[in-house]
Design an enzyme around this catalytic site. Structure first.
Site, mmCIF file in Angstrom:
data_model
loop_
_atom_site.group_PDB
_atom_site.id
_atom_site.type_symbol
_atom_site.label_atom_id
_atom_site.label_comp_id
_atom_site.label_asym_id
_atom_site.label_seq_id
_atom_site.Cartn_x
_atom_site.Cartn_y
_atom_site.Cartn_z
ATOM 1 N N GLN A 1 95.500 67.600 69.364
ATOM 2 C CA GLN A 1 95.669 69.163 68.096
ATOM 3 C C GLN A 1 94.824 69.808 67.877
ATOM 4 O O GLN A 1 94.375 70.387 68.697
ATOM 5 C CB GLN A 1 94.055 67.757 67.884
ATOM 6 C CG GLN A 1 93.406 68.507 65.966
ATOM 7 C CD GLN A 1 92.570 67.682 65.371
ATOM 8 O OE1 GLN A 1 93.156 68.193 64.181
ATOM 9 N NE2 GLN A 1 91.590 67.269 65.892
ATOM 10 N N CYS B 1 74.390 59.615 59.876
ATOM 11 C CA CYS B 1 73.295 60.543 60.270
ATOM 12 C C CYS B 1 74.124 61.675 60.389
ATOM 13 O O CYS B 1 73.228 63.011 60.687
ATOM 14 C CB CYS B 1 72.126 59.818 61.205
ATOM 15 S SG CYS B 1 72.295 59.778 62.806
ATOM 16 N N CYS C 1 78.141 52.473 62.438
ATOM 17 C CA CYS C 1 77.632 54.869 61.784
ATOM 18 C C CYS C 1 76.376 54.324 60.605
ATOM 19 O O CYS C 1 77.197 53.744 60.034
ATOM 20 C CB CYS C 1 78.616 54.937 62.307
ATOM 21 S SG CYS C 1 78.205 57.500 61.908
ATOM 22 N N ARG D 1 83.511 58.843 63.432
ATOM 23 C CA ARG D 1 81.982 58.527 63.603
ATOM 24 C C ARG D 1 81.781 57.057 64.099
ATOM 25 O O ARG D 1 80.837 57.183 65.356
ATOM 26 C CB ARG D 1 80.570 59.152 62.221
ATOM 27 C CG ARG D 1 80.415 60.687 63.098
ATOM 28 C CD ARG D 1 80.038 61.133 61.948
ATOM 29 N NE ARG D 1 80.550 61.049 60.524
ATOM 30 C CZ ARG D 1 80.359 61.089 59.141
ATOM 31 N NH1 ARG D 1 79.819 61.232 59.115
ATOM 32 N NH2 ARG D 1 81.031 60.461 57.830
ATOM 33 N N TYR E 1 88.539 75.981 59.538
ATOM 34 C CA TYR E 1 88.351 76.984 60.460
ATOM 35 C C TYR E 1 90.158 78.016 60.583
ATOM 36 O O TYR E 1 90.474 77.988 58.973
ATOM 37 C CB TYR E 1 89.060 75.828 61.596
ATOM 38 C CG TYR E 1 88.183 75.387 62.508
ATOM 39 C CD1 TYR E 1 87.008 75.253 62.786
ATOM 40 C CD2 TYR E 1 88.314 74.152 62.778
ATOM 41 C CE1 TYR E 1 86.149 75.523 63.151
ATOM 42 C CE2 TYR E 1 87.236 72.880 63.043
ATOM 43 C CZ TYR E 1 86.629 73.559 63.397
ATOM 44 O OH TYR E 1 85.232 72.566 64.153
ATOM 45 N N CYS F 1 75.226 63.711 65.721
ATOM 46 C CA CYS F 1 76.415 63.867 67.072
ATOM 47 C C CYS F 1 76.874 64.981 66.856
ATOM 48 O O CYS F 1 77.063 65.929 67.342
ATOM 49 C CB CYS F 1 77.302 62.291 67.069
ATOM 50 S SG CYS F 1 77.407 62.241 65.063
#
Length: 405
Positions: A103, A362, A359, A337, A171, A365
């Site tokens: 990527q 939240c 997961c 996630r 970005y 991370c």
């Protein structure tokens, strides 16, 4: 068709066959060396995913130019010296039958590294960091386009199965694409068509730098999170142009953001039981977050292009995943996630697991990007205490530019 059967049908992106429809979406790992090179810790992360039957791995965003670094300890692909480490990574992944795409990214004004001079189309304060960056010159823009192409050539040499252009989530490509962040009136801005030029030129440079049969895909921002920004009437024609230029698949995501949660929705499908199990006391009586929040954009895109669509964003139950494939709304399903908390999740599903993943979205991370290596902060439970101590001690505000929660 059962979830295990539909999710594990082989698929193709360009000429590359992928063993199933489950993709590891790119996410920051904070596992590189200080100068952006691959480490054994990073390789172990990717090899674990590959060993556990993920079909396609999209790397975390690899900065293609030193000025495009997003956060400390981010992996780079901006120099030939990085090829050897990346080649070791791809070799370890592919020995387990997974495919891996590099990527390619440039953080633009969203960079959180205080020691570099970022790049931006216009001097507009970044919505996440408040960072104000001078308007890029024509020469700087051309050099950045070239950097994407050179990064793609390095990806080929390093043994990647494809490259994935990061054109979303605030970005640099997102900034050129949006009227909220691109106030130019030249070749690179001033109308929807000219705001498309940067991503189209990047796509041309990347396609020209790789073999004709080498997959080139893109993550594209389809709408800005702030009101009054870019919408589908501008991005769907852009997606069609990318297909014409030889892009082999598109991943659907948000464009310019106001909050990290705009690209990573919180508490997806978290019911009372799950909230209690994970000590989310404030969510016990709250409504669960909605799954597949980018699905409407994927459906709109399906009507305009013939290339495969990768859907990311809040996929949390096997039943929902199966339905999306059955309806033909996407060809591949990407998760980030859930695979942080359960790296063996795909193997579990293949073995017959159904229902909700663990997961809880939240986003702890994400809060630790640039501070600690990628991990779930709710498992094992003692990490919650470590997170609380670090946060209360001001750790999340030290060392790098902070983002809004």
């Amino acid at each position: 068709m059962s979830a295990s059967r539909s999710l594990f049908e082989p698929g193709r992106i360009g000429p590359v066959e992928i063993r199933n429809r489950l993709v590891r979406a790119g996410t920051s790992e904070t596992m590189a060396s200080p100068d952006g090179e691959v480490t054994e810790q990073l390789i172990d992360l990717y090899e674990t995913l590959a060993r556990n039957n993920v079909g396609l791995i999209l790397t975390g965003h690899l900065f293609c130019n030193p000025r495009g670094q997003y956060a400390p300890l981010q992996t780079g692909i901006c120099d030939d010296r990085m090829i050897a480490g990346l080649a070791k990574l791809t070799s370890r992944v592919k020995r387990h039958g997974a495919r891996i795409f590099a990527q390619l990214a440039h953080a633009g004004s969203q960079s959180r590294v205080t020691t570099i001079e970022p790049l931006a189309p216009s001097p507009v304060p970044n919505a996440l960091t408040g960072r104000l960056v001078a308007e890029a010159t024509a020469e700087e823009i051309e050099a950045t386009v070239t950097a994407f192409g050179r990064a793609a050539a390095r990806a080929v040499e390093a043994g990647f199965d494809g490259v994935h252009i990061h054109g979303a989530n605030g970005y640099l490509i997102s900034e050129f694409s949006s009227p909220l962040t691109n106030e130019r009136d030249d070749r690179w801005g001033g109308s929807p068509e000219r705001r498309s030029n940067f991503v189209l030129e990047v796509a041309r440079a990347v396609r020209a730098a790789v073999p004709a049969d080498f997959p080139v895909t893109a993550k594209l921002g389809f709408a800005d999170a702030p009101d009054g920004g870019m919408g589908l009437e501008e991005t769907l024609p852009r997606a069609q142009r990318l297909e014409e230029l030889g892009i082999d698949a598109l991943e659907v995501s948000v464009n310019v953001m106001q909050s990290p949660a705009d690209s990573a929705g919180k508490y997806i499908a978290v019911d009372r039981k799950r909230a209690a199990q994970d000590l989310l006391v404030h969510r016990v009586l709250a409504k669960p977050g909605s799954q597949a929040y980018f699905l409407p954009w994927a459906r709109a895109l399906r009507r305009e292009v013939s290339i495969p669509i990768v859907l990311v964003g809040g996929l949390r139950t096997t039943e929902r995943m199966e339905q999306i494939l059955a309806d033909g709304d996407a060809d591949f399903l990407a998760m980030a996630r859930p695979l942080i908390r359960e790296p063996d999740l795909v193997s579990q599903i293949q073995a017959g697991r159904s229902g909700r993943v663990d997961c809880t979205s939240c986003n702890l991370c994400l809060a630790h990007e640039g501070h600690h290596s990628l991990r779930c902060w709710r498992k094992p439970r003692r990490r919650l205490l470590s997170h609380a101590i670090y946060r209360l001690g001001g750790g999340l505000k030290r060392g790098i530019m902070t983002t809004r929660g």
